[in-house]
Every structure is written in C-alpha cells, then in structure tokens.
Design a protein around this motif. Structure first.
Motif, PDB file in Angstrom:
ATOM      1  N   ASN A  86       0.805  -1.218   0.000  1.00 47.77           N
ATOM      2  CA  ASN A  86       0.000   0.000   0.000  1.00 47.77           C
ATOM      3  C   ASN A  86       0.843   1.275   0.000  1.00 47.77           C
ATOM      4  O   ASN A  86       0.392   2.307  -0.487  1.00 47.77           O
ATOM      5  N   HIS A  87       2.052   1.215   0.561  1.00 48.49           N
ATOM      6  CA  HIS A  87       2.885   2.414   0.574  1.00 48.49           C
ATOM      7  C   HIS A  87       3.287   2.803  -0.854  1.00 48.49           C
ATOM      8  O   HIS A  87       3.316   3.984  -1.207  1.00 48.49           O
ATOM      9  N   ALA A  88       3.599   1.795  -1.676  1.00 45.65           N
ATOM     10  CA  ALA A  88       3.964   2.070  -3.074  1.00 45.65           C
ATOM     11  C   ALA A  88       2.801   2.729  -3.813  1.00 45.65           C
ATOM     12  O   ALA A  88       2.975   3.711  -4.538  1.00 45.65           O
ATOM     13  N   LEU A  89       1.614   2.197  -3.616  1.00 41.44           N
ATOM     14  CA  LEU A  89       0.409   2.767  -4.223  1.00 41.44           C
ATOM     15  C   LEU A  89       0.192   4.202  -3.756  1.00 41.44           C
ATOM     16  O   LEU A  89      -0.109   5.093  -4.546  1.00 41.44           O
ATOM     17  N   SER A  90       0.304   4.390  -2.441  1.00 46.76           N
ATOM     18  CA  SER A  90      -0.018   5.686  -1.839  1.00 46.76           C
ATOM     19  C   SER A  90       0.982   6.751  -2.246  1.00 46.76           C
ATOM     20  O   SER A  90       0.606   7.885  -2.524  1.00 46.76           O
ATOM     21  N   LEU A  91       2.254   6.370  -2.288  1.00 45.17           N
ATOM     22  CA  LEU A  91       3.281   7.342  -2.669  1.00 45.17           C
ATOM     23  C   LEU A  91       3.104   7.710  -4.151  1.00 45.17           C
ATOM     24  O   LEU A  91       3.238   8.883  -4.520  1.00 45.17           O
ATOM     25  N   SER A  92       2.759   6.723  -4.976  1.00 43.90           N
ATOM     26  CA  SER A  92       2.509   7.007  -6.393  1.00 43.90           C
ATOM     27  C   SER A  92       1.319   7.947  -6.543  1.00 43.90           C
ATOM     28  O   SER A  92       1.341   8.886  -7.337  1.00 43.90           O
ATOM     29  N   TYR A  93       0.268   7.679  -5.762  1.00 45.02           N
ATOM     30  CA  TYR A  93      -0.920   8.538  -5.796  1.00 45.02           C
ATOM     31  C   TYR A  93      -0.557   9.977  -5.421  1.00 45.02           C
ATOM     32  O   TYR A  93      -0.901  10.928  -6.126  1.00 45.02           O
ATOM     33  N   ALA A  94       0.151  10.132  -4.297  1.00 42.39           N
ATOM     34  CA  ALA A  94       0.471  11.478  -3.792  1.00 42.39           C
ATOM     35  C   ALA A  94       1.392  12.214  -4.768  1.00 42.39           C
ATOM     36  O   ALA A  94       1.186  13.395  -5.063  1.00 42.39           O
ATOM     37  N   ALA A  95       2.395  11.508  -5.285  1.00 38.14           N
ATOM     38  CA  ALA A  95       3.322  12.132  -6.247  1.00 38.14           C
ATOM     39  C   ALA A  95       2.564  12.552  -7.502  1.00 38.14           C
ATOM     40  O   ALA A  95       2.797  13.630  -8.055  1.00 38.14           O
ATOM     41  N   GLY A  96       1.627  11.711  -7.922  1.00 39.34           N
ATOM     42  CA  GLY A  96       0.803  12.038  -9.088  1.00 39.34           C
ATOM     43  C   GLY A  96       0.001  13.317  -8.852  1.00 39.34           C
ATOM     44  O   GLY A  96      -0.122  14.157  -9.745  1.00 39.34           O
ATOM     45  N   ARG A  97      -0.548  13.467  -7.642  1.00 42.77           N
ATOM     46  CA  ARG A  97      -1.312  14.679  -7.319  1.00 42.77           C
ATOM     47  C   ARG A  97      -0.424  15.917  -7.388  1.00 42.77           C
ATOM     48  O   ARG A  97      -0.882  16.993  -7.701  1.00 42.77           O
ATOM     49  N   ARG A  98       0.867  15.723  -7.020  1.00 47.20           N
ATOM     50  CA  ARG A  98       1.764  16.889  -7.070  1.00 47.20           C
ATOM     51  C   ARG A  98       2.407  17.041  -8.441  1.00 47.20           C
ATOM     52  O   ARG A  98       3.062  18.054  -8.724  1.00 47.20           O
ATOM     53  N   GLY A  99       2.264  16.033  -9.260  1.00 51.54           N
ATOM     54  CA  GLY A  99       2.846  16.100 -10.599  1.00 51.54           C
ATOM     55  C   GLY A  99       4.347  15.883 -10.623  1.00 51.54           C
ATOM     56  O   GLY A  99       5.073  16.454 -11.436  1.00 51.54           O
ATOM     57  N   ILE A 100       4.839  15.042  -9.711  1.00 51.75           N
ATOM     58  CA  ILE A 100       6.282  14.749  -9.674  1.00 51.75           C
ATOM     59  C   ILE A 100       6.488  13.247  -9.827  1.00 51.75           C
ATOM     60  O   ILE A 100       5.580  12.463  -9.579  1.00 51.75           O
TER      61      ILE A 100
END
Lengths: 327, 327
Positions: A86-100
């Motif tokens: 879940n951490h991999a998913l969540s970090l990808s989600y958050a980075a996607g929201r920031r566009g990085i």
C-alpha cells in the motif's frame, strides 16, 4: 542504521501541520458501527474505515505528508521507495497529485495486479530480484541516478506524523457518538500507524489506551514489547501480508514508550474475523485489518463494556484469492 | 389475481407515514461516491447504500412498515410470507422487533445459510417442495392455521410505501451534495423498490427520471414495458437472484405510469460491474445491486454529465461462492 536518538522524533505539532497539508488529498473516512459485533463482543466498537481511503489505505496520509512537505526544488527530483504494498500505491498517488515522479523498486515476482495498480497511479517501477540484497542494490542505484527523496514506508517522521492524522480525525468524529474512547486497537507491522496513533493520542487523549494487534505468525512486535528491544523476524509468513515487516528505531520509540499491550491472533482467528466483518458490516477490507477484531474476540474480558476504536487500515485485497476460498 | 383497479394504490402520504413508522427500526444508510467510477462513466454517481441496511437490504423498509402498521389485534396472529430471499429475512427481523411470530414458507432446497439466517432473526420456517403448486399449498395451510397477515414481497401497498422511504432519504441527503439528481437507477425484479421510488419522486422531485435496470436473462420487465402489459417469464436464470420474480398488478401500475426506461445488462456485464464496485468502493453488495452500474457503463451517452442516484439494494451474498470464482 541510526538509533532513535539520532532521528527527529515527530511531535503533535507535526501531526497538526500534516493534517492541514494532506486534507485536500485524502478522504475524511467514515466511522461505522455494528450492533451485531457490539453484541458479540460486549464492547462498543467504532470502526475507522481507512479501507475507504484514497488509494485504499491509511498509508496515503503519511505518503501525502512527505510529498507535499517537500520544497519545490526537492520535489522536482521526485520521491522513491521500495515497497510492493500500500505504501507504493499511496506514494505514487500522492506524487501524481503533485505532478512529480515516483520511483518504486519492486521485486519482479510481485503480483502483476500490484504492478498495474502502481503504474495506474503513475508510479515508475524498477524491478529487482526478490532478495534484500538485490532490492538494496537497485534502490541505491535509482536513488543515486534520480536524486529522488527517499520516503520510507514507516521509519520516517513525516510518515508517522501523517498517519497520526487518522486518530486526530477519529477523536473529532467521536463527538458525533457522544464522547470519547477507552482504547484504540490498530494492527502493527512496521509500526507506522501505531506510532502515529500514540503520537496523537498522547497529546489530545492521553487516557485512551493504545493496543497493537499482531498475527501470531509474525509476532515480532509482541516479542520486542516483552523483551524491551527490537526483535526482527526473518521472513515471517502470514495471511496478513501488510504486517510482515519489523519495527525500526523510530517506531520502536513510540511502541516502547506509549503502547499499553500487544495482542496476537492466529491465522484462523484472523480469517474468521475478516469474514465476519465482510458478512456483517458489508465492507471489503484486507486480512491485516481484521487482526484487531480477532484480538478483541479472543480477549473478551479486556474489551467488555469499553468504548473501542478499531482502525480498519486498508481494503486492497485480491478478490480472486480470498482466504476462505483456500480451505 | 386482482388488477390494480381493485387494489389500494399507495400515495406519498403513505410514504411519509411509513417513514415515521419505520425510522426507529432501520438505518439511515449513507450515500457514497467514487471519483474513479465518476471518471469512468463521465457521470456524477451517488450510491445509496442499502447493503448497509438492517437485515442487509432495503426490503426491511417495506417489511417494517407492514409489521408496525398492524393493530395489536392483527399483530398478535403474526405475519406470513413465502420467500427465500431478503424479504424473508427482513420480515423476520421486523416481526422480531415487534415480538410477534413470522411464518415463512421456503422450499426445502433453499440454501442452509438462508434458512439459518431467517431462523437467526426468529422466523418460523415451513418447508415446501420446490414448486409453485407445493408453495401455494403449504402457504394456504400456514395462513389458514395461523390467521397471520400475509405480507407479499412486493405486490402490497404497505411494502411499496415502505420502499418509497429510501428515495425520500436519498433526496434529503442530496442536500449535503449541493443539489438534486437528474435520474435514479434501481434494479427491477418484482418492482417493489422501483414502485416506491416512482411513488416518492413523482411527488417530491417529478423531474428526476426513474430508470429500471434488469438482467438480460430475466428481462420480463423490459419486455412488459415495451409491450404495455405484464409479461412473466417462467423460471429465468440469472446471477442476480433477487431479480427473477415477475411484475404484479400493483408494481406494473407504477412501472407503466412513471418509469422512463428499462435498461438491461448481460451476466458478464453484471459480474464485471459488481467486481468493480467491490474493488473500488470497498463495499460488499449482491449481484442484483450491480445491475444499475452495469447498465450505466453500457449506455454512457444516457448518463454522461448527469447526476445519477444509484440504489445499492442489498449486501447479502454467499462469500464462499462469489461469481468471479466460478469462471
């Protein structure tokens, strides 16, 4: 490895700052009740449903706090982690929201569905061999090449402060249920959620006992708790696959300082509790999330007559491989 | 069989009275959203989650209205029905709350789990052979012996008025989401939920279109709708087992007067929609409850850009026999 004395220990102010930071990116998840399970346990249970959270798990709180706390200069290089959960998913989600960019080192043997899900959120996967040495080698290379900020799944003050926002919300929501709690039970793996829970409750509700719930087959936290030092298991096997990882120095600080007890449950008890919640509460949750109810059912005297918060940590489960199908 | 002209047609006043009557015995179920499914459909979907309802389905609304509307004299003799599904559970639950007997005629071949669940709520089961003639014979006997009040699963004005409380709640809850709806989609079997939905919306929100969603393999309502008269199928087979029963005169009155369209979906489309909801929304619901989303996905032009209420009718499913396991 650094010990806790060398690491920054997050404070409740960090939790408050984290909440302001992550609020636009996460759900305020509901608190559900079940009169059937209250009757069965003799307790009043309040289920904080992080299975309904963005990316399907509480981990998005800590990951978003890390991602949105970076300066623009830091953020430009992206974030990186090693995780197949879940951490991999969540970090990808958050980075996607920031566009990085978000770089994830995952064993090539990880289920295709997990890889697809990480890519679905925009994560960039580097595959390693399924061994610790290969993972470290690949991660070091990715880290050096990209200069991305390493966000550890739990042994990171930003992540712990982020997870602490969950009980901040829970305690606010309890006002709708006419008052506070006697205890909170949460699953323990690496200890990120439990640490965040301790951090928040120690300040805003110090009388609420924090109880960690762990699979018997991965009971390193229970043994650490009794021994007074971190005991890490080598590759434990349990259906509660989010809870196989060991405590680290920062989470050990919180567990050893604040946790009232670590209770364990067997594989069968976990699966039975999971099925009971699916059947009665009509919610989809992971095996890891069923460990708290399993320990409550196993220790009725501890919980009877109490108001108990139960953290339902996540809902990412392979629907084609449910544990009760494997009998 | 009487035609609608001879039966009492419930009015919106009956829905209001029903709501006052059933409120203490039911949950005000939540309305859930999914940004993923909104993105996929291009619509704004508002899921009214009756899978979280008491006894696991909306049917408890109609059953409770019938049970709590009886005079003390009538109630003493109890209630009776024939059903092997959610109506049997719901009527047993409601009768149990009032402390009166509930007689249920069920085929002896019904799954043990269903019999156990009815008995768990205090229902008294009389087993018949799995044929219409045997069911009618046994039911007539039980009815004569007990003098219990017959509560039909859907062709009963009290039941329809009770089901109408669901959209009454939904429209109230929509205020939290900044406004109304363009349409409501609900599954159709016998037509109790659809009739109650029409009854309520025709009065409080007459601009909201009511769309019925039906399995292709049990499309008697769609064919009735186009033919302008009730067409009943003989023993249709579908995974959406709550939707096999035909329309009757009272529900046909509402369907023929108010429903905007009846859309259908194939078995595969229903299972795919069900799995999508479980995976993305983390809720447990029955195959019948997935038919609305299946029809929405199949008819994107009808729903794109609209605000759509989706009735999730129930959550009683055999976790050991999920449809995607039977591939």
């Amino acid at each position: 490895m650094k010990d806790a004395a060398e690491m920054y220990i997050p404070t409740f102010d960090d939790v408050r700052a984290a909440y302001e930071r992550v609020k636009p990116h996460i759900h305020r998840t509901p608190v559900l009740r079940s009169s059937y399970l209250d009757g069965l346990t003799g307790a009043e249970l309040f289920f904080k449903c992080e299975n309904f959270q963005k990316a399907g798990a509480f981990k998005v709180r800590g990951a978003s706090n890390a991602v949105f706390g970076l300066s623009d200069g830091e953020a430009r290089k992206g974030v990186a982690t090693h995780s197949s959960g879940n951490h991999a998913l969540s970090l990808s989600y958050a980075a996607g929201r920031r566009g990085i960019p978000c770089h994830v080192v995952m064993p090539r043997t990880a289920p295709q569905a997990k890889k697809d899900a990480v890519r679905g959120y925009g994560g960039i996967i580097t595959e390693c061999e399924p061994s610790t040495s290969s993972r470290e080698e690949y991660f070091a290379r990715v880290h050096a090449e990209t200069g991305a900020d390493f966000v550890h799944p739990y042994n990171d003050p930003r992540v712990i402060a982020g997870q602490g926002t969950c009980s901040l919300e829970l305690m606010e929501q309890m006002k709708d249920f006419g008052g506070g709690l006697d205890m909170v039970v949460a699953p323990i793996g690496g200890g990120g959620m439990i640490s965040g829970t301790c951090l928040t409750l120690a300040t805003i509700a110090p009388d609420v006992k924090v109880i960690a719930a762990e699979p018997e087959q991965a009971d390193d936290a229970a043994r650490s708790f009794r021994a007074g030092r971190i005991i890490a298991d080598d590759a434990p096997e349990t259906i509660a696959d989010g809870l196989k990882v060991p405590l680290k120095e920062l989470t050990w600080h919180f567990v050893s300082t604040y946790v009232a007890d670590v209770l364990t449950a067997s594989e069968t008890e976990i699966v039975d509790a999971m099925k009971l919640i699916w059947q009665r509460m009509k919610i989809v949750m992971e095996p890891s999330s069923a460990v708290p109810l399993a320990t409550i059912l196993k220790n009725p005297d501890t919980f009877r007559g109490k108001r108990v918060g139960v953290i339902v940590t996540g809902g990412n489960v392979d629907l084609a491989k449910l544990p009760w199908m494997q009998a």
